[in-house]
Design an enzyme around this catalytic site. Structure first.
Site, mmCIF file in Angstrom:
data_model
loop_
_atom_site.group_PDB
_atom_site.id
_atom_site.type_symbol
_atom_site.label_atom_id
_atom_site.label_comp_id
_atom_site.label_asym_id
_atom_site.label_seq_id
_atom_site.Cartn_x
_atom_site.Cartn_y
_atom_site.Cartn_z
ATOM 1 N N ASN A 174 10.058 2.248 7.957
ATOM 2 C CA ASN A 174 10.255 0.843 8.321
ATOM 3 C C ASN A 174 11.021 0.151 7.197
ATOM 4 O OD1 ASN A 174 10.108 -1.758 9.239
ATOM 5 N ND2 ASN A 174 7.886 -1.952 9.050
ATOM 6 N N LYS B 171 12.138 -2.818 7.097
ATOM 7 C CA LYS B 171 11.774 -4.239 7.000
ATOM 8 C C LYS B 171 13.028 -5.104 6.801
ATOM 9 C CE LYS B 171 7.083 -3.127 5.767
ATOM 10 N NZ LYS B 171 5.847 -3.583 5.107
ATOM 11 N N HIS C 189 3.087 -4.763 14.291
ATOM 12 C CA HIS C 189 2.951 -4.558 12.845
ATOM 13 C C HIS C 189 2.144 -5.697 12.240
ATOM 14 C CE1 HIS C 189 3.999 -4.090 8.608
ATOM 15 N NE2 HIS C 189 4.325 -2.842 8.907
ATOM 16 N N GLU D 55 2.533 -7.497 9.751
ATOM 17 C CA GLU D 55 3.306 -8.672 9.340
ATOM 18 C C GLU D 55 3.643 -9.551 10.546
ATOM 19 O OE1 GLU D 55 6.298 -6.529 7.267
ATOM 20 O OE2 GLU D 55 4.870 -5.974 5.704
ATOM 21 N N GLY E 39 1.915 -1.957 1.119
ATOM 22 C CA GLY E 39 2.712 -2.556 0.065
ATOM 23 C C GLY E 39 1.917 -3.046 -1.132
ATOM 24 N N SER F 93 0.884 2.665 2.269
ATOM 25 C CA SER F 93 1.308 3.086 0.931
ATOM 26 C C SER F 93 1.263 4.608 0.760
ATOM 27 C CB SER F 93 0.453 2.406 -0.144
ATOM 28 O OG SER F 93 0.634 1.016 -0.116
#
Length: 261
Positions: free
Chosen positions: A11, A13, A95, A97, A171, A211
């Site tokens: 991804n 982003k 997702h 986010e 992250g 991660s």
């Protein structure tokens, strides 16, 4: 039971430009990728056509989002029809986010899943709990509820990949241990077996997405119910530094980039 093909999604982003993406694409095109590993790159929407036009055809491309209808007065959105018009076959939906930064509800995510599948896209559907939910002991409740809304909108499980992404491990440098990841994946597969079908439970791929690093990827990949990864937010830079060599029924390599400074 048919073996589930290992899946690795990167991804990217909201990162990169044509120069850095070109470098990344060249690296991916020349990497040694095992034929039995499906690799898909989630490009920013403005670069979907660029990524699809330049990546080796054996590497898939995914949009990072789409809307629930084909067209209309929805400023800033893109539709599955537009994604397919770029030659792209996948979309990432749900997702964390999108859920927690942009406030997308389970209901909206379900509607997006339904329309994406009806339009012929494959869906990488994301689920996962926040830190306070894990600490409260409600991980299973949260993950099962998110999965149910997705499942209620799935018309073809052959075009769906689930991605378990514990929000507290995205992250942050924190990672669920291989045992923690396997525990959730196994319980999720049991839930699918009981609430959808034996066939779907045996065939659907469940990715881990919190991660993933060169230090933990091999052990994570060795877990019985971990069928691949959805790359963390280290997924896109102008400089590629981590060269991971993974083994899953045979050796294969994947380039994982670092975030631009």
């Amino acid at each position: 039971m048919t073996a589930r093909r290992f899946f690795v999604g990167g991804n990217w982003k909201m990162n990169g430009n044509k120069e850095s993406l070109g470098e990344l694409i060249t690296m991916l095109n020349t990497a040694s990728l095992h034929d039995e590993t499906e690799v898909v790159c989630g490009a920013p929407s403005i670069y979907l056509d660029y990524a699809r036009s330049n990546l080796d055809p054996k590497i898939g491309v995914a949009a990072q989002n789409c809307y629930k209808v084909a067209k209309g007065a929805f400023t800033g959105e893109i539709s599955p029809a537009m994604i397919k018009d770029c030659g792209v076959d996948w979309v990432i939906l749900g997702h964390s986010e999108r859920r927690h930064v942009f406030g997308e509800s389970d209901e909206l995510i379900g509607q997006k899943v339904a329309h994406a599948l009806e339009s012929g896209l494959g869906v990488i559907a994301c689920i996962g709990e926040k830190l306070e939910e894990r600490e409260a002991g409600t991980t299973e409740e949260v993950v099962f509820a998110q999965t149910k809304v997705i499942a209620d909108n799935v018309s073809d499980w052959g075009k769906v990949v689930l991605a378990y992404e514990p929000v507290w491990a995205i992250g942050t440098g924190k990672t669920a241990t291989p045992e923690q990841a396997q525990e959730v994946h196994e319980k999720l597969r049991v839930w699918i077996r009981g609430n959808i079908s034996e066939a779907v439970a045996d065939s659907v791929r469940i990715l881990y997405g919190g991660s993933v690093t060169g230090a933990n990827c091999k052990e994570l990949a060795g877990q019985a119910d971990v069928d691949g990864f959805l790359g963390p937010d280290t997924a896109l830079p102008s400089r590629i530094s981590n060269h991971l060599s993974l083994t899953n029924g045979g050796s294969w390599r994947l380039m994982i980039p670092q975030r631009e400074k």
